[in-house]
Design a protein around this motif. Structure first.
Motif, mmCIF file in Angstrom:
data_model
loop_
_atom_site.group_PDB
_atom_site.id
_atom_site.type_symbol
_atom_site.label_atom_id
_atom_site.label_comp_id
_atom_site.label_asym_id
_atom_site.label_seq_id
_atom_site.Cartn_x
_atom_site.Cartn_y
_atom_site.Cartn_z
ATOM 1 N N SER A 45 0.857 -1.186 0.000
ATOM 2 C CA SER A 45 0.000 0.000 0.000
ATOM 3 C C SER A 45 0.888 1.229 0.000
ATOM 4 O O SER A 45 1.909 1.265 0.701
ATOM 5 N N TYR A 46 0.502 2.228 -0.766
ATOM 6 C CA TYR A 46 1.265 3.475 -0.841
ATOM 7 C C TYR A 46 0.380 4.594 -0.293
ATOM 8 O O TYR A 46 -0.724 4.825 -0.781
ATOM 9 N N ILE A 47 0.895 5.246 0.733
ATOM 10 C CA ILE A 47 0.105 6.211 1.487
ATOM 11 C C ILE A 47 0.661 7.618 1.298
ATOM 12 O O ILE A 47 1.872 7.843 1.458
ATOM 13 N N CYS A 48 -0.227 8.537 0.965
ATOM 14 C CA CYS A 48 0.127 9.949 0.824
ATOM 15 C C CYS A 48 -0.255 10.657 2.123
ATOM 16 O O CYS A 48 -1.367 10.473 2.638
ATOM 17 N N ILE A 93 -2.761 14.863 7.788
ATOM 18 C CA ILE A 93 -3.854 14.015 7.300
ATOM 19 C C ILE A 93 -3.260 12.892 6.455
ATOM 20 O O ILE A 93 -2.426 13.149 5.573
ATOM 21 N N PHE A 94 -3.705 11.668 6.708
ATOM 22 C CA PHE A 94 -3.274 10.499 5.961
ATOM 23 C C PHE A 94 -4.310 10.162 4.896
ATOM 24 O O PHE A 94 -5.517 10.153 5.164
ATOM 25 N N GLY A 95 -3.839 9.870 3.690
ATOM 26 C CA GLY A 95 -4.726 9.338 2.676
ATOM 27 C C GLY A 95 -5.050 7.878 2.972
ATOM 28 O O GLY A 95 -4.401 7.239 3.814
ATOM 29 N N LEU A 103 -4.920 5.645 8.298
ATOM 30 C CA LEU A 103 -4.346 5.657 9.638
ATOM 31 C C LEU A 103 -5.014 6.738 10.481
ATOM 32 O O LEU A 103 -5.209 7.868 10.031
ATOM 33 N N GLU A 104 -5.346 6.383 11.719
ATOM 34 C CA GLU A 104 -5.974 7.340 12.636
ATOM 35 C C GLU A 104 -5.000 7.664 13.758
ATOM 36 O O GLU A 104 -4.580 6.767 14.494
#
Lengths: 113, 116
Positions: free
Chosen positions: A87-90, A102-104, B43-44
């Motif tokens: 998974s690639y998270i921005c 803020i996480f995508g 993610l929280e």
């Protein structure tokens, strides 16, 4: 409303092919943008971090771009490998009298042999 | 390895149990974080500690209780949890700049928690 949206939600590509993941954000005022890679069952690992003045940054076969005017970022993966499946998270940070992050939701990439 | 360790890696507990998650960072950072990651959700952020003081608590239920005894260790004490609390709990650390601008966070491998 401050948001980070990633697309596509998931992607399947063949080994050796290139791909591009998108991240659009609405946060303001912008501070920095980070891309993370998260293997299944593991914690995220940082790939790149970019501030307002940077429009491209590379880390091996990963190249991130940033257009602060249109509030868009992309992560380009060149010559994909099976180990790129993750998974690639921005992640976007902004400053409104205090820094917020803020996480995508991430893009799930599957690389097939 | 990233320099951030978490124990246990897996935990199964009943709703009446009390357990604790442990995180340790070996990077000399001054900020530590707890995150919750549920399936197909972003993610929280749960808690942030900077210089061992809690600086952020994102309206987390009181059944989750953090503890930061020093800059290298972070705990998450759990009691009377609900099945919907089942998730991957991630710890992270970073070196916070004087301006406070968020920088790269280094994550641990996480604790996979299942509440029965």
């Amino acid at each position: 409303k401050n948001q980070v949206e990633q697309s596509p939600q998931s992607l399947i590509i063949l080994e050796g092919k290139n791909c591009t993941l998108q991240c659009n954000y609405t946060v303001s005022p912008f501070s920095n943008l980070r891309w993370y890679k998260q293997d299944t069952g593991r914690g995220p690992v940082s790939l790149t971090i970019m501030t307002f003045s940077e429009n491209t940054k590379s880390n091996g076969r990963y190249t991130a771009t940033l257009d602060a005017d249109t509030k868009q970022s992309s992560l380009h993966i060149t010559a994909s490998q099976l180990s790129d499946s993750a998974s690639y998270i921005c992640v976007v940070s902004f400053n409104t009298g205090g820094f917020k992050t803020i996480f995508g939701a991430g893009t799930r990439l599957f690389v097939k042999a | 390895e990233t320099g951030v360790t978490q124990t246990p890696r897996h935990l199964v507990m009943g709703m009446t149990n009390k357990k604790s998650l442990k995180c340790e960072q070996h990077l000399g950072h001054n900020a530590m974080y707890w995150y919750k990651q549920s399936a197909k959700k972003p993610l929280e952020l749960m808690f942030v500690y900077s210089l061992e003081e809690r600086v952020e608590n994102n309206s987390v239920p009181s059944r989750f209780s953090p503890e930061c005894p020093n800059s290298s260790h972070l705990f998450l004490h759990l009691h009377t949890l609900q099945p919907e609390d089942s998730a991957l709990y991630l710890c992270a650390s970073s070196q916070e700049s004087p301006s406070g601008r968020p920088d790269t966070q280094y994550f641990g491998p996480g604790t996979r928690l299942t509440v029965l």
